[in-house]
Design a protein around this motif. Structure first.
Motif, PDB file in Angstrom:
ATOM      1  N   ASP A  57       0.833  -1.208   0.000  1.00 45.01           N
ATOM      2  CA  ASP A  57       0.000   0.000   0.000  1.00 45.01           C
ATOM      3  C   ASP A  57       0.865   1.254   0.000  1.00 45.01           C
ATOM      4  OD1 ASP A  57      -2.328  -1.451  -0.050  1.00 45.01           O
ATOM      5  OD2 ASP A  57      -2.667  -1.336   2.120  1.00 45.01           O
ATOM      6  N   ASP A  58       1.885   1.276   0.841  1.00 44.99           N
ATOM      7  CA  ASP A  58       2.762   2.443   0.892  1.00 44.99           C
ATOM      8  C   ASP A  58       3.557   2.576  -0.408  1.00 44.99           C
ATOM      9  OD1 ASP A  58       1.879   3.031   3.418  1.00 44.99           O
ATOM     10  OD2 ASP A  58       3.645   2.226   4.452  1.00 44.99           O
ATOM     11  N   ALA A  59       4.021   1.445  -0.936  1.00 50.90           N
ATOM     12  CA  ALA A  59       4.764   1.481  -2.199  1.00 50.90           C
ATOM     13  C   ALA A  59       3.872   1.979  -3.328  1.00 50.90           C
ATOM     14  CB  ALA A  59       5.307   0.091  -2.528  1.00 50.90           C
ATOM     15  N   ARG A  60       2.643   1.499  -3.372  1.00 52.25           N
ATOM     16  CA  ARG A  60       1.695   1.918  -4.406  1.00 52.25           C
ATOM     17  C   ARG A  60       1.423   3.414  -4.309  1.00 52.25           C
ATOM     18  NH1 ARG A  60      -1.729  -1.070  -7.825  1.00 52.25           N
ATOM     19  NH2 ARG A  60      -2.586   0.433  -9.324  1.00 52.25           N
ATOM     20  N   GLY A  61       1.388   3.916  -3.087  1.00 53.03           N
ATOM     21  CA  GLY A  61       1.172   5.343  -2.908  1.00 53.03           C
ATOM     22  C   GLY A  61       2.254   6.177  -3.562  1.00 53.03           C
ATOM     23  N   VAL A  62       3.489   5.716  -3.516  1.00 55.68           N
ATOM     24  CA  VAL A  62       4.586   6.422  -4.167  1.00 55.68           C
ATOM     25  C   VAL A  62       4.507   6.240  -5.686  1.00 55.68           C
ATOM     26  CG1 VAL A  62       7.085   6.690  -4.357  1.00 55.68           C
ATOM     27  CG2 VAL A  62       6.060   6.109  -2.145  1.00 55.68           C
ATOM     28  N   LEU A  63       4.243   5.037  -6.129  1.00 54.31           N
ATOM     29  CA  LEU A  63       4.151   4.761  -7.566  1.00 54.31           C
ATOM     30  C   LEU A  63       3.054   5.597  -8.225  1.00 54.31           C
ATOM     31  CD1 LEU A  63       4.564   0.883  -7.430  1.00 54.31           C
ATOM     32  CD2 LEU A  63       6.165   2.481  -8.494  1.00 54.31           C
ATOM     33  N   ASP A  64       1.991   5.843  -7.501  1.00 55.91           N
ATOM     34  CA  ASP A  64       0.871   6.620  -8.047  1.00 55.91           C
ATOM     35  C   ASP A  64       1.214   8.090  -8.265  1.00 55.91           C
ATOM     36  OD1 ASP A  64      -0.767   4.411  -8.203  1.00 55.91           O
ATOM     37  OD2 ASP A  64      -1.797   4.798  -6.298  1.00 55.91           O
ATOM     38  N   THR A  65       2.355   8.543  -7.733  1.00 53.98           N
ATOM     39  CA  THR A  65       2.761   9.945  -7.931  1.00 53.98           C
ATOM     40  C   THR A  65       3.666  10.110  -9.149  1.00 53.98           C
ATOM     41  OG1 THR A  65       4.788   9.791  -6.574  1.00 53.98           O
ATOM     42  CG2 THR A  65       2.717  10.267  -5.417  1.00 53.98           C
ATOM     43  N   ALA A  66       3.937   9.033  -9.862  1.00 53.83           N
ATOM     44  CA  ALA A  66       4.846   9.089 -11.007  1.00 53.83           C
ATOM     45  C   ALA A  66       4.383  10.100 -12.041  1.00 53.83           C
ATOM     46  CB  ALA A  66       4.971   7.714 -11.658  1.00 53.83           C
ATOM     47  N   ALA A  67       5.345  10.844 -12.580  1.00 59.88           N
ATOM     48  CA  ALA A  67       5.045  11.881 -13.566  1.00 59.88           C
ATOM     49  C   ALA A  67       5.168  11.312 -14.976  1.00 59.88           C
ATOM     50  CB  ALA A  67       5.987  13.069 -13.389  1.00 59.88           C
ATOM     51  N   GLY A  68       4.292  10.381 -15.328  1.00 61.02           N
ATOM     52  CA  GLY A  68       4.313   9.817 -16.674  1.00 61.02           C
ATOM     53  C   GLY A  68       4.969   8.445 -16.727  1.00 61.02           C
ATOM     54  N   GLN A  69       4.961   7.874 -17.916  1.00 58.65           N
ATOM     55  CA  GLN A  69       5.445   6.502 -18.105  1.00 58.65           C
ATOM     56  C   GLN A  69       6.943   6.351 -17.859  1.00 58.65           C
ATOM     57  OE1 GLN A  69       3.812   3.593 -18.812  1.00 58.65           O
ATOM     58  NE2 GLN A  69       1.923   4.701 -18.436  1.00 58.65           N
ATOM     59  N   ASP A  70       7.743   7.313 -18.280  1.00 61.99           N
ATOM     60  CA  ASP A  70       9.184   7.215 -18.047  1.00 61.99           C
ATOM     61  C   ASP A  70       9.484   7.175 -16.553  1.00 61.99           C
ATOM     62  OD1 ASP A  70       9.057   7.723 -20.784  1.00 61.99           O
ATOM     63  OD2 ASP A  70      10.840   8.977 -20.787  1.00 61.99           O
ATOM     64  N   ASP A  71       8.821   8.037 -15.816  1.00 66.72           N
ATOM     65  CA  ASP A  71       9.050   8.116 -14.374  1.00 66.72           C
ATOM     66  C   ASP A  71       8.547   6.851 -13.685  1.00 66.72           C
ATOM     67  OD1 ASP A  71      10.042   9.528 -12.132  1.00 66.72           O
ATOM     68  OD2 ASP A  71       8.034  10.250 -11.619  1.00 66.72           O
ATOM     69  N   LEU A  72       7.393   6.356 -14.117  1.00 66.80           N
ATOM     70  CA  LEU A  72       6.848   5.138 -13.523  1.00 66.80           C
ATOM     71  C   LEU A  72       7.795   3.958 -13.749  1.00 66.80           C
ATOM     72  CD1 LEU A  72       4.570   3.578 -12.133  1.00 66.80           C
ATOM     73  CD2 LEU A  72       3.516   3.260 -14.394  1.00 66.80           C
ATOM     74  N   THR A  73       8.358   3.875 -14.937  1.00 66.04           N
ATOM     75  CA  THR A  73       9.271   2.765 -15.244  1.00 66.04           C
ATOM     76  C   THR A  73      10.514   2.836 -14.371  1.00 66.04           C
ATOM     77  OG1 THR A  73       8.454   2.700 -17.526  1.00 66.04           O
ATOM     78  CG2 THR A  73      10.569   1.631 -17.096  1.00 66.04           C
TER      79      THR A  73
END
Length: 330
Positions: free
Chosen positions: A50-66
């Protein structure tokens, strides 16, 4: 003999020449000092999806998410946390992507960094089993969310490990670029694929690096491909030829051109993983006998040392410290 060769010899002895100087030993930070990546890795290590997902959800686009998913993948034990989360949500594309990425990293951990002839049969079996599992998760993620860049980035790495044929490898790279044309990490993976030690040649590798750099706008991080290509070429040469190669005037000129278009360009924007390119250029400049150019980058880096490219010589922190000390006296 070049500066770096004089500093270390062809192989690092492991002797820490910084001992007794009072200098603080840097520590390799996989998060590159980035607060979000640090929180993400801590959440995964603590077993909190849950905490990890919370950080992943703040990604600024696909490059950042990857990039963020790669941080998850490189965290020891992440496969256990992700497997548990997947049991509750098997059709979550982000979970499938993260588990696929983790299995790619986990596979290389099983293989280790040893030369192929020193990898045991049992290690090879585990390596390929984990790669197979990785591909199942990554293709499932791509099926669930076709817009995702991540599956096609990590599939480039798993495909190289599985010795995928040239056409299939190119397909995976092109699939990544259709989702993010300027994705530098995908270009780095393609450059590896084009190395002589994999399926390419020095000529293909250098041509790809330069063409990619020139196709990108000035100020793009893409110039780092040129530095990486010259380091790869240098690594492939025997001791009696490597320094002569990388010290050539045309190589030095190409390194300066690439740095001027990327890390030294006034429009260059530092991303979360900016130390990667700086470390690469710093080593390339040191190798080519240009300590002043290396010193400027090392000064900006401070203690932000990355494992590669310095680990090619032994303990990356010791090699980095000695190089920084030598270049400071240019």
């Amino acid at each position: 003999m070049g500066l770096f060769a004089r500093l270390l010899g062809r192989r690092d002895t492991g002797e820490d020449r910084s001992a007794g100087t009072g200098a603080r030993r840097p520590v390799i930070d996989p998060a590159h000092g980035d607060a979000d990546l640090t929180r993400l890795r801590a959440a995964v290590a603590a077993g909190s999806w849950d905490d990890a997902r919370g950080v992943l959800d703040t990604a600024a686009g696909q490059d950042d998410l990857t990039l963020m998913v790669e941080a998850v993948a490189d965290t020891t034990g992440a496969e256990t946390l992700l497997a548990e989360a997947l049991r509750a949500a098997p059709d979550d594309p982000l979970l499938q992507l993260a588990q696929g990425a983790r299995h790619v990293s986990w596979a290389w951990e099983a293989r280790t960094g040893a030369r192929a002839k020193h990898v045991s049969e049992e290690q090879w079996k585990l390596f390929h089993a984990r790669l197979e599992s990785a591909e199942e998760h990554l293709f499932r993620a791509a099926e669930l969310a076709p817009e995702l860049l991540g599956p096609w980035y990590f599939l480039q790495i798993s495909g190289r490990g599985a010795s995928l044929d040239r056409n299939s490898a190119r397909h995976r790279f092109e699939a990544a670029l259709r989702r993010s044309p300027g994705h530098v990490p995908s270009h780095r993976q393609r450059l590896q694929q084009l190395c002589e030690k994999w399926q390419g040649s020095h000529e293909e590798m250098h041509a790809f690096a330069r063409t990619s750099m020139l196709a990108a706008p000035e100020g793009s991080p893409m110039g780092q491909l040129v530095a990486r290509a010259h380091i790869e070429h240098w690594l492939s040469l025997p001791v009696e030829e490597d320094a002569a190669y990388i010290g050539q005037e045309h190589v030095r000129a190409q390194l300066h051109e690439a740095a001027d278009r990327s890390v030294r360009h006034p429009g260059y924007v530092r991303g979360r993983d900016w130390p990667v390119a700086h470390n690469e250029f710093a080593m390339a400049f040191a190798l080519s006998g240009q300590p002043a150019a290396a010193h400027l980058l090392l000064g900006e880096l401070g203690d932000r040392v990355t494992e590669l490219p310095w680990a090619y010589w032994g303990d990356p922190v010791e090699v980095y410290q000695r190089t920084r000390l030598q270049c400071a006296g240019h």
